[in-house]
Design an enzyme around this catalytic site. Structure first.
Site, PDB file in Angstrom:
ATOM      1  N   ARG A  36      44.277  52.868  45.389  1.00 54.51           N
ATOM      2  CA  ARG A  36      44.990  53.692  46.373  1.00 54.51           C
ATOM      3  C   ARG A  36      45.905  52.903  47.309  1.00 54.51           C
ATOM      4  O   ARG A  36      46.532  53.510  48.185  1.00 54.51           O
ATOM      5  CB  ARG A  36      43.957  54.534  47.162  1.00 54.51           C
ATOM      6  CG  ARG A  36      43.275  55.547  46.255  1.00 54.51           C
ATOM      7  CD  ARG A  36      42.114  56.292  46.880  1.00 54.51           C
ATOM      8  NE  ARG A  36      41.540  57.195  45.871  1.00 54.51           N
ATOM      9  CZ  ARG A  36      40.669  56.800  44.935  1.00 54.51           C
ATOM     10  NH1 ARG A  36      40.243  55.535  44.899  1.00 54.51           N
ATOM     11  NH2 ARG A  36      40.207  57.635  44.007  1.00 54.51           N
ATOM     12  N   GLN A 103      31.441  49.821  42.913  1.00 55.89           N
ATOM     13  CA  GLN A 103      32.186  50.881  42.217  1.00 55.89           C
ATOM     14  C   GLN A 103      33.053  50.257  41.123  1.00 55.89           C
ATOM     15  O   GLN A 103      33.692  50.971  40.355  1.00 55.89           O
ATOM     16  CB  GLN A 103      33.086  51.637  43.200  1.00 55.89           C
ATOM     17  CG  GLN A 103      32.329  52.285  44.338  1.00 55.89           C
ATOM     18  CD  GLN A 103      33.266  52.810  45.400  1.00 55.89           C
ATOM     19  OE1 GLN A 103      33.694  53.966  45.373  1.00 55.89           O
ATOM     20  NE2 GLN A 103      33.610  51.959  46.350  1.00 55.89           N
ATOM     21  N   HIS A 123      30.009  52.975  38.530  1.00 59.92           N
ATOM     22  CA  HIS A 123      31.058  53.523  37.657  1.00 59.92           C
ATOM     23  C   HIS A 123      31.115  52.813  36.319  1.00 59.92           C
ATOM     24  O   HIS A 123      32.112  52.900  35.608  1.00 59.92           O
ATOM     25  CB  HIS A 123      32.429  53.461  38.366  1.00 59.92           C
ATOM     26  CG  HIS A 123      32.465  54.347  39.582  1.00 59.92           C
ATOM     27  ND1 HIS A 123      33.365  54.167  40.605  1.00 59.92           N
ATOM     28  CD2 HIS A 123      31.709  55.403  39.946  1.00 59.92           C
ATOM     29  CE1 HIS A 123      33.174  55.073  41.548  1.00 59.92           C
ATOM     30  NE2 HIS A 123      32.158  55.841  41.162  1.00 59.92           N
ATOM     31  N   CYS A 131      30.138  54.128  20.474  1.00 60.25           N
ATOM     32  CA  CYS A 131      30.567  55.334  19.793  1.00 60.25           C
ATOM     33  C   CYS A 131      29.807  56.525  20.388  1.00 60.25           C
ATOM     34  O   CYS A 131      28.575  56.517  20.478  1.00 60.25           O
ATOM     35  CB  CYS A 131      30.250  55.239  18.291  1.00 60.25           C
ATOM     36  SG  CYS A 131      30.552  56.786  17.425  1.00 60.25           S
ATOM     37  N   CYS A 160      31.101  55.478  11.778  1.00 58.54           N
ATOM     38  CA  CYS A 160      31.026  56.928  11.503  1.00 58.54           C
ATOM     39  C   CYS A 160      32.318  57.658  11.821  1.00 58.54           C
ATOM     40  O   CYS A 160      32.416  58.877  11.625  1.00 58.54           O
ATOM     41  CB  CYS A 160      29.880  57.547  12.321  1.00 58.54           C
ATOM     42  SG  CYS A 160      30.296  57.784  14.062  1.00 58.54           S
ATOM     43  N   SER A 198      36.671  48.943  50.075  1.00 63.08           N
ATOM     44  CA  SER A 198      36.669  50.291  49.510  1.00 63.08           C
ATOM     45  C   SER A 198      37.296  51.264  50.495  1.00 63.08           C
ATOM     46  O   SER A 198      37.096  51.176  51.699  1.00 63.08           O
ATOM     47  CB  SER A 198      35.236  50.759  49.188  1.00 63.08           C
ATOM     48  OG  SER A 198      35.273  52.091  48.659  1.00 63.08           O
TER      49      SER A 198
HETATM   50  N1  APR Z   1      40.642  42.756  51.044  1.00 61.05           N
HETATM   51  C1  APR Z   1      40.089  43.815  51.690  1.00 61.05           C
HETATM   52  N2  APR Z   1      40.390  45.105  51.409  1.00 61.05           N
HETATM   53  C2  APR Z   1      41.289  45.320  50.433  1.00 61.05           C
HETATM   54  C3  APR Z   1      41.916  44.275  49.711  1.00 61.05           C
HETATM   55  C4  APR Z   1      41.558  42.947  50.060  1.00 61.05           C
HETATM   56  N3  APR Z   1      42.084  41.878  49.440  1.00 61.05           N
HETATM   57  N4  APR Z   1      42.765  44.830  48.800  1.00 61.05           N
HETATM   58  C5  APR Z   1      42.671  46.176  48.960  1.00 61.05           C
HETATM   59  N5  APR Z   1      41.800  46.460  49.934  1.00 61.05           N
HETATM   60  C6  APR Z   1      41.352  47.775  50.394  1.00 61.05           C
HETATM   61  C7  APR Z   1      42.436  48.830  50.421  1.00 61.05           C
HETATM   62  O1  APR Z   1      43.061  48.863  51.682  1.00 61.05           O
HETATM   63  C8  APR Z   1      41.627  50.104  50.128  1.00 61.05           C
HETATM   64  O2  APR Z   1      41.189  50.712  51.340  1.00 61.05           O
HETATM   65  O3  APR Z   1      40.408  48.193  49.453  1.00 61.05           O
HETATM   66  C9  APR Z   1      40.411  49.609  49.365  1.00 61.05           C
HETATM   67  C10 APR Z   1      40.439  49.984  47.892  1.00 61.05           C
HETATM   68  O4  APR Z   1      40.355  51.388  47.833  1.00 61.05           O
HETATM   69  P1  APR Z   1      40.575  52.134  46.438  1.00 61.05           P
HETATM   70  O5  APR Z   1      41.794  51.606  45.776  1.00 61.05           O
HETATM   71  O6  APR Z   1      40.460  53.591  46.721  1.00 61.05           O
HETATM   72  O7  APR Z   1      39.338  51.637  45.552  1.00 61.05           O
HETATM   73  P2  APR Z   1      37.851  52.146  45.621  1.00 61.05           P
HETATM   74  O8  APR Z   1      37.440  52.462  47.024  1.00 61.05           O
HETATM   75  O9  APR Z   1      37.030  51.181  44.872  1.00 61.05           O
HETATM   76  O10 APR Z   1      37.932  53.526  44.774  1.00 61.05           O
HETATM   77  C11 APR Z   1      36.728  54.151  44.415  1.00 61.05           C
HETATM   78  O11 APR Z   1      37.995  55.599  42.933  1.00 61.05           O
HETATM   79  O12 APR Z   1      39.567  56.033  41.316  1.00 61.05           O
HETATM   80  C12 APR Z   1      38.228  55.800  41.536  1.00 61.05           C
HETATM   81  O13 APR Z   1      36.789  54.949  39.885  1.00 61.05           O
HETATM   82  C13 APR Z   1      37.750  54.560  40.828  1.00 61.05           C
HETATM   83  O14 APR Z   1      35.903  53.139  41.488  1.00 61.05           O
HETATM   84  C14 APR Z   1      37.125  53.718  41.934  1.00 61.05           C
HETATM   85  C15 APR Z   1      36.880  54.732  43.039  1.00 61.05           C
END
Ligand code: APR
Length: 256
Positions: A36, A103, A123, A131, A160, A198
């Protein structure tokens, strides 16, 4: 940031059951894009196309999935653990980690040195496939060879002919019940819950910090950008996971 690092290091020293919870942000410094952030995966692909129903239900859905997967897997496969992964693994060696709930599917916590039993993958894991019809297991490396060397564009089971799918959870796919139960149990028994990298917007994974908080844990959030949980956190450390977690580890080691 230094005041936050000091607080997190002292919290880690005093905690009896510290749990770390990671998202894609812990792996961006390894060269794996998150979902994101600007330029992330969902900036380039439509998540509505990446659903379990699409993958299982239509050949076109599987073709789209593998068009992306054939290029994204080599990035994940060649990525190296970064200082954040290494610091989290070192917390385990210092007996300062109950478990790491992640995740992520990139296997980098294990490659940084965390034992399998210390990593709870909500995840799934991108290094394995199977398969869906006969259950035959395949390594994702083997599937990548089919894609790259045998000109396959939609892998089918050599035994299969069934649908081959990596062990990663797509939108609409049931989560691994055992991993979710274990993660909830660990979150509820934690006295320190540290989120690293996250956005905390995808459920049920994003319930984990709430489970920990409701059970009385101290909540720490290490993230580049604000999250919906920041107002409920005891400590928020804005910054890069690798820098922050390495600095926390160095400070923890220097505490008397
Ligand atoms: N250091 C700290 N934070 C970071 C860094 C970094 N180097 N790079 C990115 N971030 C932050 C971003 O600002 C963001 O808030 O990490 C967060 C990543 O968020 P997402 O991209 O939403 O990832 P995540 O939270 O793991 O998404 C959860 O969504 O699409 C599904 O299955 C997918 O497991 C994933 C789940």
């Amino acid at each position: 940031m230094t005041e936050g690092i000091e607080r997190v290091a002292r919290l880690l020293r005093a905690a009896r059951r510290p749990v770390v919870f990671t998202g894609a942000g812990v792996s961006t410094e390894s060269g794996i894009p998150d979902f994101r952030s600007p330029g992330g995966v969902w900036d380039r692909f439509d998540p509505r196309e990446m659903t379990y129903q699409n993958f299982v239900g239509t050949e076109a859905g599987r073709r789209k999935y593998w068009e992306i997967g054939r290029h994204s897997y080599p990035v994940m496969r060649t990525a190296q653990p970064n200082p954040a992964h290494l610091a989290i693994a070192e917390l385990h060696r210092l007996d300062r980690l109950e478990c790491c709930i992640t995740q992520n599917v990139d296997n980098l916590h294990q490659r940084a040195g965390l034992p399998e039993e210390k990593v709870i993958e909500l995840h799934g894991n991108a290094t394995r496939a199977r398969c869906l019809a006969c259950g035959a297991p395949y390594s994702r490396d083997e599937v990548q060879r089919w894609l790259e060397e045998e000109g396959v564009d939609v892998p089918a089971c050599p035994r299969c002919g069934g649908i081959v799918k990596p062990y990663t959870i797509l939108f609409g796919e049931p989560m691994p019940a055992g991993a979710v139960e274990e993660a909830e149990r660990r979150a509820r028994s934690a006295d320190l819950f540290i989120v690293v990298g996250s956005s905390l917007v995808v459920y049920p994974a994003a319930y984990m910090p709430a489970h920990a908080r409701h059970a009385g844990a101290t909540l720490v959030i290490v993230n580049l950008t604000p999250t919906p949980y920041d107002a409920h956190a005891d400590v928020v450390v804005p910054g890069k996971a690798g820098e922050v977690m390495d600095a926390v580890l160095q400070r923890l080691r220097s505490l008397p």
